[in-house]
Design a protein around this motif. Structure first.
Motif, PDB file in Angstrom:
ATOM      1  N   ASN A  93       5.358  -1.911  -5.024  1.00 54.40           N
ATOM      2  CA  ASN A  93       4.141  -0.866  -3.961  1.00 54.40           C
ATOM      3  C   ASN A  93       3.586  -1.245  -2.845  1.00 54.40           C
ATOM      4  O   ASN A  93       3.564  -0.747  -2.019  1.00 54.40           O
ATOM      5  CB  ASN A  93       2.987  -0.664  -5.332  1.00 54.40           C
ATOM      6  N   LEU A  94       4.051  -2.947  -2.861  1.00 50.48           N
ATOM      7  CA  LEU A  94       2.739  -3.062  -1.212  1.00 50.48           C
ATOM      8  C   LEU A  94       4.153  -2.919  -0.400  1.00 50.48           C
ATOM      9  O   LEU A  94       4.138  -2.879   0.499  1.00 50.48           O
ATOM     10  CB  LEU A  94       2.575  -4.799  -1.763  1.00 50.48           C
ATOM     11  N   GLU A  95       5.398  -3.381  -0.918  1.00 51.17           N
ATOM     12  CA  GLU A  95       6.765  -2.646  -0.340  1.00 51.17           C
ATOM     13  C   GLU A  95       6.229  -1.610   0.578  1.00 51.17           C
ATOM     14  O   GLU A  95       6.668  -1.104   1.568  1.00 51.17           O
ATOM     15  CB  GLU A  95       7.818  -2.957  -0.505  1.00 51.17           C
ATOM     16  N   VAL A 107      -2.127  -0.820   6.609  1.00 56.81           N
ATOM     17  CA  VAL A 107      -1.059  -1.771   6.737  1.00 56.81           C
ATOM     18  C   VAL A 107      -0.571  -3.123   6.835  1.00 56.81           C
ATOM     19  O   VAL A 107      -0.058  -3.770   5.865  1.00 56.81           O
ATOM     20  CB  VAL A 107       0.491  -0.892   7.576  1.00 56.81           C
ATOM     21  N   ALA A 140       4.115  -4.785  -8.775  1.00 56.43           N
ATOM     22  CA  ALA A 140       2.527  -4.577  -7.688  1.00 56.43           C
ATOM     23  C   ALA A 140       3.608  -4.558  -6.494  1.00 56.43           C
ATOM     24  O   ALA A 140       3.300  -4.587  -5.317  1.00 56.43           O
ATOM     25  CB  ALA A 140       1.954  -6.147  -8.268  1.00 56.43           C
ATOM     26  N   LEU A 141       4.577  -5.801  -6.192  1.00 52.89           N
ATOM     27  CA  LEU A 141       5.660  -6.191  -5.009  1.00 52.89           C
ATOM     28  C   LEU A 141       6.028  -5.157  -4.920  1.00 52.89           C
ATOM     29  O   LEU A 141       6.094  -4.849  -3.382  1.00 52.89           O
ATOM     30  CB  LEU A 141       6.494  -7.609  -5.091  1.00 52.89           C
ATOM     31  N   VAL A 198       4.048   0.888   0.425  1.00 60.25           N
ATOM     32  CA  VAL A 198       2.757   0.694   1.778  1.00 60.25           C
ATOM     33  C   VAL A 198       3.334   0.071   3.167  1.00 60.25           C
ATOM     34  O   VAL A 198       2.990   1.174   3.986  1.00 60.25           O
ATOM     35  CB  VAL A 198       1.302   0.010   0.878  1.00 60.25           C
ATOM     36  N   SER A 199       3.873  -0.800   3.281  1.00 60.33           N
ATOM     37  CA  SER A 199       4.672  -1.412   4.405  1.00 60.33           C
ATOM     38  C   SER A 199       5.749  -0.997   5.660  1.00 60.33           C
ATOM     39  O   SER A 199       5.964  -0.911   6.711  1.00 60.33           O
ATOM     40  CB  SER A 199       4.387  -3.508   4.057  1.00 60.33           C
ATOM     41  N   VAL A 236      -0.401  -9.400   2.607  1.00 60.40           N
ATOM     42  CA  VAL A 236      -1.041 -10.397   1.532  1.00 60.40           C
ATOM     43  C   VAL A 236       0.500 -10.350   0.887  1.00 60.40           C
ATOM     44  O   VAL A 236       1.307 -11.222  -0.194  1.00 60.40           O
ATOM     45  CB  VAL A 236      -1.596  -8.852   0.355  1.00 60.40           C
ATOM     46  N   GLN A 237       1.577  -9.449   1.129  1.00 65.89           N
ATOM     47  CA  GLN A 237       3.171  -9.422   0.460  1.00 65.89           C
ATOM     48  C   GLN A 237       4.098 -10.648   0.591  1.00 65.89           C
ATOM     49  O   GLN A 237       4.110 -11.341   0.014  1.00 65.89           O
ATOM     50  CB  GLN A 237       3.671  -8.104   1.361  1.00 65.89           C
ATOM     51  N   VAL A 265      -1.464  -5.492   4.758  1.00 64.84           N
ATOM     52  CA  VAL A 265      -0.921  -5.371   3.519  1.00 64.84           C
ATOM     53  C   VAL A 265       0.335  -6.003   3.192  1.00 64.84           C
ATOM     54  O   VAL A 265       1.174  -6.473   2.459  1.00 64.84           O
ATOM     55  CB  VAL A 265      -0.519  -3.953   2.854  1.00 64.84           C
ATOM     56  N   ASN A 266       0.792  -5.933   4.424  1.00 62.18           N
ATOM     57  CA  ASN A 266       2.325  -6.779   4.224  1.00 62.18           C
ATOM     58  C   ASN A 266       1.234  -8.480   4.817  1.00 62.18           C
ATOM     59  O   ASN A 266       2.443  -9.178   4.510  1.00 62.18           O
ATOM     60  CB  ASN A 266       2.402  -6.424   5.910  1.00 62.18           C
TER      61      ASN A 266
END
Length: 191
Positions: A92-94, A110, A89-90, A96-97, A116-117, A113-114
């Motif tokens: 995938n977040l990366e 974005v 999941a991390l 997106v960011s 949350v990351q 998402v950053n």
């Protein structure tokens, strides 16, 4: 004169009194030797019980120490397993960011998402789990996996030139335990 008195007392004693006195002395000796034997037996039993108690106490202390270590190791393993589950999941977040040049409509998403990351990273860091992006560092096969390599005259030792996927490791004091190795491209000196 005292001897004369003792002699007279002994001479005045009847044979029955002499036997009675001898029996009394023997009885006293028997009681005394029996008491001494009981005392020696009691002392041996005390030493045996004391030794047994000390051994049990030492065994209990060892049990407590082993149990504490087992709990600590179980906690570390559960944290590692939990972190391994989050890494996908991390990643995938990366992705997106790292979106290049997001449009104004997508930029707010974005940025969310950053945030949350970053929160995920801070939670992992509190548990001693650190992210590893080794670009520019010497190659360490204990925490890195070389996916590609190239020879270059610019380097005197194996150096990471690109990180394809960041790694994660659990750090406690001087100990580093890899959770996921960083996947990297390594530059090697010319042969």
């Amino acid at each position: 004169m005292a001897e004369d008195t003792n002699q007279t007392v002994e001479e005045n004693q009847s044979p029955a009194e002499e036997v009675s006195q001898t029996i009394s002395e023997e009885a006293i000796e028997n009681v005394t030797s029996g008491a001494e034997k009981e005392l020696q037996d009691a002392k041996k039993e005390i030493e045996t019980l004391k030794d047994s108690w000390l051994r049990e106490r030492a065994e209990f202390q060892n049990y407590k120490r082993r149990t504490a270590n087992d709990l600590l190791n179980a906690r570390k393993e559960s944290i590692k397993k939990f972190a391994e589950g989050l890494l996908g999941a991390l990643d995938n977040l990366e992705r997106v960011s790292n979106t290049p040049n997001p449009t104004p409509e997508v930029k707010a998403f974005v940025d969310g998402v950053n945030m949350v990351q970053k929160e995920f990273y801070s939670v992992l860091e509190r548990e001693g789990i650190k992210r590893l992006d080794p670009t520019g560092q010497p190659f360490d096969p204990m925490i890195m996996e070389a996916i590609a390599s190239e020879e270059s005259a610019d380097y005197t030792e194996e150096t990471v030139v690109e990180t394809y996927q960041p790694g994660y490791f659990h750090e406690e004091g001087e100990n580093k335990q890899s959770i996921r190795p960083a996947r990297v491209k390594v530059a090697k000196p010319l042969s």
